[in-house]
Design a protein around this motif. Structure first.
Motif, short mmCIF file in Angstrom:
data_model
loop_
_atom_site.label_atom_id
_atom_site.label_comp_id
_atom_site.label_asym_id
_atom_site.label_seq_id
_atom_site.Cartn_x
_atom_site.Cartn_y
_atom_site.Cartn_z
N PRO A 38 0.80 -1.23 0.00
CA PRO A 38 0.00 0.00 0.00
C PRO A 38 0.84 1.28 0.00
N GLN A 39 1.98 1.28 0.70
CA GLN A 39 2.81 2.48 0.75
C GLN A 39 3.45 2.78 -0.59
N LEU A 40 3.84 1.74 -1.32
CA LEU A 40 4.52 1.95 -2.59
C LEU A 40 3.56 2.24 -3.73
N GLY A 41 2.27 2.23 -3.46
CA GLY A 41 1.33 2.53 -4.52
C GLY A 41 1.47 3.95 -5.05
N LYS A 42 2.00 4.90 -4.24
CA LYS A 42 2.18 6.29 -4.68
C LYS A 42 3.60 6.59 -5.13
N ALA A 43 4.49 5.60 -5.12
CA ALA A 43 5.88 5.83 -5.51
C ALA A 43 6.01 5.84 -7.02
#
Length: 368
Positions: A38-43
């Motif tokens: 979920p955190q890397l979805g905006k990377a």
């Protein structure tokens, strides 16, 4: 910098940098699997530092490959070794062709048509198997040596002699139960003396052959299916055909003939033990054996016994046929033998009941 279990995730603007630990295996990635993706979805960019990575299992490799899909990824410091080899193997496996999707369910009319076609094909297969058995049996008159006597005697022992104990037990209990249950309504009219008439006709015409057939279907029909099904799974039946030996003559005929021969004996034993059990109940009710025998002689005719034994022989042929056919039609999977044995018992009992109904109508029309 945010720490997720043993994985260090740092953000550099819209880019993320992930430092891998020395060991990345299942116990260490449980929380990482839930929080990293979920955190890397905006990377917009992901850098994976794998200098320290030395041990990697399939769970860790799948996690890293999922991270590659979440954002454009750059690897740093991933040296040749077991970890890189595991990662490449998992990548190759995941990139392989996906299994085809399951077929869509047919419309109701098409599904009904397919069921009818399959049922018809199954009945045609049964008729064809019956024809092959009949032709093979008729061939014995020209070449009697094709029927293996030793195998026939073995099946006679297994299907008949070893079933005597169970047959005696059930026959005695059936006779006792019928006599006691009949005495309850008979006592109201003072007609207990006619209990032997009722029990004798019931046993000789119906219950004796029927109960003996159920015993044969449960013991022998399932055994036939299990033995032949195991031989099919082990490709022994195919081997017989390859070397020019007919599986029907070698495997089916001894079992079928044994079932036909042994059933009248089991039915007769069931009749006799049932009558003995009934006689014990009549003695407990105060009737001497001579009175019971006289009532049996009055009510039971030789045709009743002959009709019951004829039915028993036909039941034996049906049970042997169904058991052998279920075994030879077994599949090749791990459940094939069990399914064949279950099918043999169920189909055998259904065949017995259907044949018994046909005999009841036939005997009624003939006045027998």
């Amino acid at each position: 910098m945010a720490e997720v279990t043993e994985l260090d995730l740092a953000w550099e603007g819209s880019a993320a940098r992930l430092r891998l630990p020395e060991t990345l295996e299942l116990p260490a990635i449980g929380a990482a699997w839930r929080h990293l993706l979920p955190q890397l979805g905006k990377a917009k960019r992901l850098v994976i530092e794998a200098k320290a990575l030395a041990s990697l299992d399939t769970a860790g490799a799948v996690l890293l490959l999922r991270l590659e899909q979440a954002a454009p990824t750059e690897w740093q410091g991933l040296a040749e070794g077991p970890a890189k080899a595991m990662l490449e193997r998992c990548r190759t496996a995941l990139e392989a062709a996906n299994p085809p999707p399951p077929p869509r369910p047919l419309p109701p009319v098409a599904a009904l048509g397919r069921a009818v076609v399959r049922t018809g094909a199954d009945y045609l297969s049964r008729i064809g198997f019956l024809g092959e058995v009949v032709v093979t049996f008729l061939g014995l008159f020209r070449r009697p040596a094709r029927l293996r006597l030793g195998e026939l005697l073995r099946h006679l022992d297994e299907a008949g002699l070893r079933a005597f104990g169970l047959t005696v037990l059930l026959g005695t209990l059936i006779g006792i139960i019928l006599a006691f249950q009949s005495s309850i309504p008979m006592r109201q009219f003072g007609a207990e003396i006619f209990i032997p008439n009722l029990v004798g006709i019931s046993l000789l015409r119906e219950l004796g052959p029927l109960m003996a057939a159920i015993i044969l279907a449960g013991r022998t029909g399932s055994a036939y299916a299990a033995e032949l099904g195991t031989m099919v799974v082990n490709e022994e039946v195919d081997a017989l055909g390859i070397i020019g030996i007919s599986p029907l003559a070698w495997l089916v005929l001894p079992r079928l003939v044994a079932a036909v021969l042994v059933m009248p004996v089991l039915a007769l034993l069931m009749d006799l033990t049932g009558l003995i059990g009934m006689g014990v109940v009549m003695a407990s009710l105060g009737f001497p054996p001579i009175a019971v025998i006289h009532q049996l002689q009055t009510a039971v005719k030789l045709g009743d016994l002959a009709g019951g034994l004829l039915k028993a022989a036909v039941f034996g042929g049906a049970i042997g046929f169904v058991g052998c056919r279920a075994g030879l039609a077994a599949g090749r999977g791990p459940r094939a033998v069990g399914d064949a044995a279950t099918s043999a018992v169920v189909a055998g009992i259904v065949a017995i009941v259907v044949l018994d109904g046909i005999f009841a109508i036939l005997f009624y029309r003939l006045g027998w």
